[in-house]
Design a protein around this motif. Structure first.
Motif, PDB file in Angstrom:
ATOM      1  N   GLN A   1       0.847  -1.194   0.000  1.00 14.34           N
ATOM      2  CA  GLN A   1       0.000   0.000   0.000  1.00 14.34           C
ATOM      3  C   GLN A   1       0.883   1.243   0.000  1.00 14.34           C
ATOM      4  O   GLN A   1       0.579   2.230  -0.669  1.00 14.34           O
ATOM      5  CB  GLN A   1      -0.945   0.007   1.196  1.00 14.34           C
ATOM      6  N   GLY A   2       1.974   1.200   0.717  1.00 14.74           N
ATOM      7  CA  GLY A   2       2.930   2.311   0.703  1.00 14.74           C
ATOM      8  C   GLY A   2       3.530   2.518  -0.678  1.00 14.74           C
ATOM      9  O   GLY A   2       3.716   3.659  -1.117  1.00 14.74           O
ATOM     10  N   CYS A   3       3.805   1.426  -1.367  1.00 10.69           N
ATOM     11  CA  CYS A   3       4.309   1.529  -2.746  1.00 10.69           C
ATOM     12  C   CYS A   3       3.254   2.148  -3.651  1.00 10.69           C
ATOM     13  O   CYS A   3       3.577   2.959  -4.524  1.00 10.69           O
ATOM     14  CB  CYS A   3       4.709   0.151  -3.269  1.00 10.69           C
ATOM     15  N   ALA A   4       2.005   1.774  -3.440  1.00  9.38           N
ATOM     16  CA  ALA A   4       0.909   2.353  -4.219  1.00  9.38           C
ATOM     17  C   ALA A   4       0.804   3.855  -3.947  1.00  9.38           C
ATOM     18  O   ALA A   4       0.637   4.653  -4.873  1.00  9.38           O
ATOM     19  CB  ALA A   4      -0.410   1.655  -3.891  1.00  9.38           C
TER      20      ALA A   4
ATOM     21  N   ARG B   1      -7.613  -3.373  -4.337  1.00  6.36           N
ATOM     22  CA  ARG B   1      -7.924  -2.959  -2.963  1.00  6.36           C
ATOM     23  C   ARG B   1      -6.802  -2.091  -2.396  1.00  6.36           C
ATOM     24  O   ARG B   1      -7.055  -1.072  -1.758  1.00  6.36           O
ATOM     25  CB  ARG B   1      -8.161  -4.188  -2.084  1.00  6.36           C
ATOM     26  N   LEU B   2      -5.559  -2.491  -2.623  1.00  7.40           N
ATOM     27  CA  LEU B   2      -4.428  -1.697  -2.135  1.00  7.40           C
ATOM     28  C   LEU B   2      -4.405  -0.323  -2.789  1.00  7.40           C
ATOM     29  O   LEU B   2      -4.151   0.687  -2.128  1.00  7.40           O
ATOM     30  CB  LEU B   2      -3.108  -2.434  -2.396  1.00  7.40           C
ATOM     31  N   ALA B   3      -4.685  -0.287  -4.089  1.00 10.21           N
ATOM     32  CA  ALA B   3      -4.698   0.988  -4.802  1.00 10.21           C
ATOM     33  C   ALA B   3      -5.825   1.880  -4.287  1.00 10.21           C
ATOM     34  O   ALA B   3      -5.631   3.085  -4.100  1.00 10.21           O
ATOM     35  CB  ALA B   3      -4.838   0.746  -6.303  1.00 10.21           C
ATOM     36  N   GLN B   4      -6.991   1.299  -4.036  1.00  6.22           N
ATOM     37  CA  GLN B   4      -8.119   2.080  -3.513  1.00  6.22           C
ATOM     38  C   GLN B   4      -7.813   2.635  -2.136  1.00  6.22           C
ATOM     39  O   GLN B   4      -8.122   3.793  -1.835  1.00  6.22           O
ATOM     40  CB  GLN B   4      -9.380   1.231  -3.463  1.00  6.22           C
ATOM     41  N   LEU B   5      -7.214   1.823  -1.285  1.00  6.48           N
ATOM     42  CA  LEU B   5      -6.838   2.296   0.046  1.00  6.48           C
ATOM     43  C   LEU B   5      -5.825   3.434  -0.043  1.00  6.48           C
ATOM     44  O   LEU B   5      -5.924   4.430   0.664  1.00  6.48           O
ATOM     45  CB  LEU B   5      -6.277   1.148   0.884  1.00  6.48           C
ATOM     46  N   ALA B   6      -4.845   3.282  -0.917  1.00 11.77           N
ATOM     47  CA  ALA B   6      -3.839   4.323  -1.106  1.00 11.77           C
ATOM     48  C   ALA B   6      -4.470   5.613  -1.615  1.00 11.77           C
ATOM     49  O   ALA B   6      -4.152   6.699  -1.147  1.00 11.77           O
ATOM     50  CB  ALA B   6      -2.742   3.839  -2.050  1.00 11.77           C
ATOM     51  N   MET B   7      -5.395   5.487  -2.581  1.00  9.05           N
ATOM     52  CA  MET B   7      -6.074   6.674  -3.109  1.00  9.05           C
ATOM     53  C   MET B   7      -6.908   7.350  -2.035  1.00  9.05           C
ATOM     54  O   MET B   7      -6.948   8.582  -1.967  1.00  9.05           O
ATOM     55  CB  MET B   7      -6.992   6.291  -4.282  1.00  9.05           C
ATOM     56  N   SER B   8      -7.560   6.569  -1.185  1.00 11.88           N
ATOM     57  CA  SER B   8      -8.418   7.162  -0.161  1.00 11.88           C
ATOM     58  C   SER B   8      -7.606   7.907   0.896  1.00 11.88           C
ATOM     59  O   SER B   8      -8.119   8.821   1.537  1.00 11.88           O
ATOM     60  CB  SER B   8      -9.283   6.089   0.503  1.00 11.88           C
ATOM     61  N   GLN B   9      -6.356   7.533   1.082  1.00  7.85           N
ATOM     62  CA  GLN B   9      -5.510   8.191   2.078  1.00  7.85           C
ATOM     63  C   GLN B   9      -4.678   9.320   1.467  1.00  7.85           C
ATOM     64  O   GLN B   9      -4.027  10.062   2.193  1.00  7.85           O
ATOM     65  CB  GLN B   9      -4.590   7.179   2.751  1.00  7.85           C
ATOM     66  N   HIS B  10      -4.733   9.438   0.157  1.00  9.09           N
ATOM     67  CA  HIS B  10      -3.926  10.445  -0.534  1.00  9.09           C
ATOM     68  C   HIS B  10      -4.637  11.800  -0.494  1.00  9.09           C
ATOM     69  O   HIS B  10      -5.818  11.897  -0.743  1.00  9.09           O
ATOM     70  CB  HIS B  10      -3.694  10.027  -1.980  1.00  9.09           C
ATOM     71  N   THR B  11      -3.880  12.819  -0.175  1.00 10.08           N
ATOM     72  CA  THR B  11      -4.422  14.183  -0.194  1.00 10.08           C
ATOM     73  C   THR B  11      -3.801  14.928  -1.356  1.00 10.08           C
ATOM     74  O   THR B  11      -2.595  14.820  -1.608  1.00 10.08           O
ATOM     75  CB  THR B  11      -4.120  14.925   1.110  1.00 10.08           C
ATOM     76  N   ARG B  12      -4.599  15.668  -2.056  1.00 10.98           N
ATOM     77  CA  ARG B  12      -4.100  16.441  -3.205  1.00 10.98           C
ATOM     78  C   ARG B  12      -3.692  17.807  -2.773  1.00 10.98           C
ATOM     79  O   ARG B  12      -4.174  18.456  -2.005  1.00 10.98           O
ATOM     80  CB  ARG B  12      -5.170  16.520  -4.279  1.00 10.98           C
TER      81      ARG B  12
END
Length: 69
Positions: free
Chosen positions: A16-19, A58-69
């Protein structure tokens, strides 16, 4: 834990960190298309890091949900 043993939670956290890192590096290429960035992130996880195909979205979705723009 031996070297042969892989902790599933640790693996998911690392991938997830890599994502998240991939998303940060490539977000400017997809300012208006989160779906395309999500797909590219999944492809990166599967092809570059050999994440199982069932796990990558799932990992990509979790990463996107935690990402702030």
């Amino acid at each position: 834990m031996t070297l042969e043993t892989i902790d599933a939670t640790d693996y998911r956290t690392r991938m997830q960190g890599c994502a998240q890192a991939f998303i940060e590096q490539h977000q400017a290429e997809h300012l208006s298309d989160d779906q395309q960035l999500l797909e590219r992130t999944c492809n990166h996880l599967v092809h570059a890091l050999e994440v199982p195909m069932f796990m990558a979205p799932r990992l990509a979705q979790l990463a996107m949900s935690q990402h702030t723009r």
